[in-house]
Scaffold this motif. Structure first.
Motif, short mmCIF file in Angstrom:
data_model
loop_
_atom_site.label_atom_id
_atom_site.label_comp_id
_atom_site.label_asym_id
_atom_site.label_seq_id
_atom_site.Cartn_x
_atom_site.Cartn_y
_atom_site.Cartn_z
N TYR A 31 0.92 -1.13 0.16
CA TYR A 31 -0.14 0.08 0.02
C TYR A 31 0.71 1.44 0.02
O TYR A 31 0.38 2.36 0.00
CB TYR A 31 -1.08 0.08 1.20
CG TYR A 31 -1.75 -1.26 1.17
CD1 TYR A 31 -1.85 -2.23 2.29
CD2 TYR A 31 -2.91 -1.39 0.13
CE1 TYR A 31 -2.62 -3.25 2.19
CE2 TYR A 31 -3.66 -2.48 0.25
CZ TYR A 31 -3.42 -3.51 1.17
OH TYR A 31 -4.11 -4.58 1.21
N TYR A 32 2.21 1.06 -0.32
CA TYR A 32 3.27 2.28 -0.19
C TYR A 32 3.52 2.74 -1.57
O TYR A 32 3.75 1.94 -2.60
CB TYR A 32 4.54 2.02 0.79
CG TYR A 32 3.91 2.06 2.22
CD1 TYR A 32 3.54 0.80 2.84
CD2 TYR A 32 4.32 3.03 2.89
CE1 TYR A 32 3.19 0.86 4.21
CE2 TYR A 32 4.16 3.06 4.32
CZ TYR A 32 3.55 1.78 4.93
OH TYR A 32 3.17 2.08 6.11
N VAL A 33 3.33 4.02 -1.78
CA VAL A 33 3.99 4.78 -2.85
C VAL A 33 5.54 4.69 -2.64
O VAL A 33 6.15 4.85 -1.71
CB VAL A 33 3.44 6.29 -3.17
CG1 VAL A 33 4.17 6.62 -4.19
CG2 VAL A 33 2.02 6.00 -3.28
N ILE A 34 6.28 4.26 -3.51
CA ILE A 34 7.77 4.36 -3.89
C ILE A 34 8.46 5.17 -4.73
O ILE A 34 7.91 5.52 -5.68
CB ILE A 34 8.45 3.14 -3.97
CG1 ILE A 34 7.63 2.18 -3.02
CG2 ILE A 34 9.72 3.17 -3.62
CD1 ILE A 34 7.77 2.13 -1.76
N GLY A 35 9.13 5.90 -3.93
CA GLY A 35 9.83 6.97 -4.78
C GLY A 35 11.58 6.86 -4.93
O GLY A 35 11.97 6.47 -3.95
N TRP A 36 12.10 7.28 -6.08
CA TRP A 36 13.45 7.38 -6.18
C TRP A 36 13.89 8.65 -6.24
O TRP A 36 13.35 9.37 -6.95
CB TRP A 36 13.97 6.57 -7.28
CG TRP A 36 13.97 5.02 -7.13
CD1 TRP A 36 13.01 4.24 -7.48
CD2 TRP A 36 15.19 4.36 -6.22
NE1 TRP A 36 13.48 2.90 -7.22
CE2 TRP A 36 14.61 2.99 -6.27
CE3 TRP A 36 16.17 4.74 -5.62
CZ2 TRP A 36 15.41 2.04 -5.69
CZ3 TRP A 36 16.95 3.71 -4.98
CH2 TRP A 36 16.85 2.22 -5.14
N PHE A 37 14.70 9.08 -5.26
CA PHE A 37 15.27 10.56 -5.36
C PHE A 37 16.79 10.41 -5.63
O PHE A 37 17.42 9.38 -5.25
CB PHE A 37 15.06 11.31 -4.16
CG PHE A 37 13.69 11.53 -3.82
CD1 PHE A 37 12.72 10.49 -3.33
CD2 PHE A 37 13.07 12.83 -4.07
CE1 PHE A 37 11.54 10.86 -3.23
CE2 PHE A 37 11.78 13.04 -3.70
CZ PHE A 37 10.93 12.13 -3.42
N ARG A 38 17.54 11.62 -6.02
CA ARG A 38 18.91 11.75 -5.98
C ARG A 38 19.54 12.82 -5.28
O ARG A 38 18.82 13.91 -5.79
CB ARG A 38 19.52 11.22 -7.34
CG ARG A 38 19.06 12.24 -8.56
CD ARG A 38 19.29 11.89 -9.80
NE ARG A 38 19.28 12.59 -10.91
CZ ARG A 38 19.18 12.49 -12.16
NH1 ARG A 38 19.71 11.28 -12.74
NH2 ARG A 38 18.95 13.35 -12.96
N GLN A 39 20.63 12.90 -5.07
CA GLN A 39 21.15 14.33 -4.51
C GLN A 39 22.65 14.16 -5.02
O GLN A 39 23.48 13.23 -4.45
CB GLN A 39 20.97 14.47 -3.18
CG GLN A 39 21.34 15.82 -2.81
CD GLN A 39 21.00 16.08 -1.25
OE1 GLN A 39 20.57 15.38 -0.64
NE2 GLN A 39 20.83 17.64 -1.23
N ALA A 40 23.15 15.28 -5.96
CA ALA A 40 24.28 15.36 -6.14
C ALA A 40 25.17 16.08 -5.10
O ALA A 40 24.42 17.25 -4.75
CB ALA A 40 24.62 15.94 -7.60
N PRO A 41 26.53 16.31 -5.01
CA PRO A 41 27.19 17.25 -4.33
C PRO A 41 26.90 18.71 -4.52
O PRO A 41 26.86 19.00 -5.94
CB PRO A 41 28.63 16.96 -4.19
CG PRO A 41 28.78 15.57 -4.71
CD PRO A 41 27.38 15.29 -5.46
N GLY A 42 26.44 19.58 -3.57
CA GLY A 42 26.02 20.95 -3.93
C GLY A 42 24.63 21.25 -4.73
O GLY A 42 24.55 22.46 -5.05
N LYS A 43 24.00 20.12 -4.95
CA LYS A 43 22.67 20.22 -5.67
C LYS A 43 21.78 19.83 -4.77
O LYS A 43 21.79 19.02 -3.63
CB LYS A 43 22.66 19.32 -6.78
CG LYS A 43 23.72 19.99 -7.91
CD LYS A 43 23.43 19.39 -9.26
CE LYS A 43 24.46 19.65 -10.21
NZ LYS A 43 24.16 19.02 -11.60
#
Length: 123
Positions: A31-43
Protein backbone atom coordinates in the motif's frame (compact mmCIF):
# COMPACT_ATOMS: atom_id res chain seq x y z
CA UNK A 1 7.78 0.68 10.98
CA UNK A 2 8.81 0.37 7.36
CA UNK A 3 12.53 0.02 6.74
CA UNK A 4 14.10 0.60 3.32
CA UNK A 5 17.50 -0.57 2.10
CA UNK A 6 18.91 0.47 -1.26
CA UNK A 7 21.52 -1.48 -3.18
CA UNK A 8 22.93 -1.75 -6.67
CA UNK A 9 24.89 1.45 -6.98
CA UNK A 10 28.41 1.60 -8.34
CA UNK A 11 30.76 3.08 -10.90
CA UNK A 12 29.80 2.78 -14.54
CA UNK A 13 30.95 4.32 -17.80
CA UNK A 14 28.71 6.68 -19.76
CA UNK A 15 26.18 4.68 -21.73
CA UNK A 16 26.22 1.88 -19.20
CA UNK A 17 23.44 0.49 -17.04
CA UNK A 18 22.73 -0.18 -13.40
CA UNK A 19 19.74 -1.57 -11.56
CA UNK A 20 19.01 -0.17 -8.14
CA UNK A 21 16.93 -2.10 -5.63
CA UNK A 22 14.93 -0.80 -2.70
CA UNK A 23 14.07 -3.63 -0.32
CA UNK A 24 11.39 -2.99 2.28
CA UNK A 25 10.77 -4.73 5.57
CA UNK A 26 8.77 -4.21 8.72
CA UNK A 27 5.34 -3.59 7.27
CA UNK A 28 3.05 -4.46 4.41
CA UNK A 29 4.66 -3.06 1.33
CA UNK A 30 1.74 -3.20 -1.07
CA UNK A 31 0.00 0.00 0.00
CA UNK A 32 3.00 2.29 -0.14
CA UNK A 33 3.99 4.68 -2.87
CA UNK A 34 7.69 4.38 -3.58
CA UNK A 35 9.86 7.11 -4.97
CA UNK A 36 13.47 7.35 -6.04
CA UNK A 37 15.33 10.56 -5.36
CA UNK A 38 18.89 11.60 -6.01
CA UNK A 39 21.21 14.24 -4.67
CA UNK A 40 24.51 15.28 -6.15
CA UNK A 41 27.10 17.25 -4.17
CA UNK A 42 26.14 20.89 -3.99
CA UNK A 43 22.75 20.31 -5.59
CA UNK A 44 19.23 20.02 -4.27
CA UNK A 45 17.56 16.66 -3.93
CA UNK A 46 15.67 15.72 -7.09
CA UNK A 47 12.74 13.38 -7.51
CA UNK A 48 13.63 10.86 -10.19
CA UNK A 49 10.79 8.37 -10.43
CA UNK A 50 7.70 7.23 -8.55
CA UNK A 51 5.39 4.24 -8.60
CA UNK A 52 1.91 4.41 -7.21
CA UNK A 53 0.59 1.69 -4.96
CA UNK A 54 -2.98 1.58 -6.25
CA UNK A 55 -2.44 0.90 -9.92
CA UNK A 56 1.35 0.89 -10.42
CA UNK A 57 1.19 4.15 -12.36
CA UNK A 58 4.71 5.41 -12.91
CA UNK A 59 6.16 8.90 -13.08
CA UNK A 60 9.54 10.10 -14.29
CA UNK A 61 11.52 13.28 -14.20
CA UNK A 62 12.10 14.70 -17.67
CA UNK A 63 15.83 14.25 -17.20
CA UNK A 64 15.50 10.45 -17.00
CA UNK A 65 12.42 9.76 -19.10
CA UNK A 66 13.13 7.10 -21.69
CA UNK A 67 16.27 5.92 -19.90
CA UNK A 68 15.06 4.85 -16.44
CA UNK A 69 12.33 2.36 -15.60
CA UNK A 70 10.76 1.87 -12.18
CA UNK A 71 9.02 -1.34 -11.24
CA UNK A 72 7.88 -3.13 -8.10
CA UNK A 73 7.64 -6.74 -7.01
CA UNK A 74 5.28 -6.84 -4.05
CA UNK A 75 6.00 -10.52 -3.44
CA UNK A 76 9.63 -9.60 -2.81
CA UNK A 77 8.84 -6.27 -1.12
CA UNK A 78 11.23 -4.65 -3.57
CA UNK A 79 11.15 -1.73 -5.99
CA UNK A 80 13.68 -1.52 -8.79
CA UNK A 81 15.09 1.36 -10.79
CA UNK A 82 16.59 0.18 -14.06
CA UNK A 83 18.91 2.87 -15.34
CA UNK A 84 20.12 2.67 -18.93
CA UNK A 85 22.24 4.97 -21.05
CA UNK A 86 23.68 6.56 -17.95
CA UNK A 87 25.24 9.99 -18.24
CA UNK A 88 27.79 11.77 -16.04
CA UNK A 89 25.01 14.07 -14.83
CA UNK A 90 23.28 11.04 -13.32
CA UNK A 91 26.08 10.83 -10.76
CA UNK A 92 24.50 11.20 -7.32
CA UNK A 93 23.47 9.41 -4.16
CA UNK A 94 20.17 7.68 -4.85
CA UNK A 95 17.56 7.22 -2.15
CA UNK A 96 14.23 5.44 -2.06
CA UNK A 97 11.35 6.77 -0.03
CA UNK A 98 7.92 5.48 0.91
CA UNK A 99 4.64 6.81 2.15
CA UNK A 100 0.95 6.12 1.69
CA UNK A 101 0.12 9.21 -0.41
CA UNK A 102 1.78 9.95 -3.71
CA UNK A 103 1.64 13.68 -3.15
CA UNK A 104 3.60 13.28 0.05
CA UNK A 105 6.27 11.23 -1.63
CA UNK A 106 6.58 13.49 -4.68
CA UNK A 107 6.93 16.50 -2.40
CA UNK A 108 9.87 14.85 -0.69
CA UNK A 109 8.06 14.50 2.61
CA UNK A 110 7.85 10.74 2.77
CA UNK A 111 7.90 9.22 6.23
CA UNK A 112 10.38 6.49 5.36
CA UNK A 113 13.75 6.80 3.65
CA UNK A 114 16.61 4.48 2.91
CA UNK A 115 20.26 5.23 3.59
CA UNK A 116 21.14 5.73 -0.06
CA UNK A 117 23.38 4.11 -2.65
CA UNK A 118 26.01 5.94 -4.70
CA UNK A 119 25.91 5.98 -8.48
CA UNK A 120 28.94 7.36 -10.29
CA UNK A 121 29.09 7.71 -14.07
CA UNK A 122 32.54 8.44 -15.39
CA UNK A 123 34.75 7.41 -18.33
Amino acid sequence: QLQLVESGGGLVQPGGSLRLSCAASGYTFDYYVIGWFRQAPGKEREGVSFIDSSDDTTYYANSVKGRFTISRDNAKNTVYLQMNNLKPEDTAAYYCAADRAIGTVVAGHAAYWGQGTQVSVSP
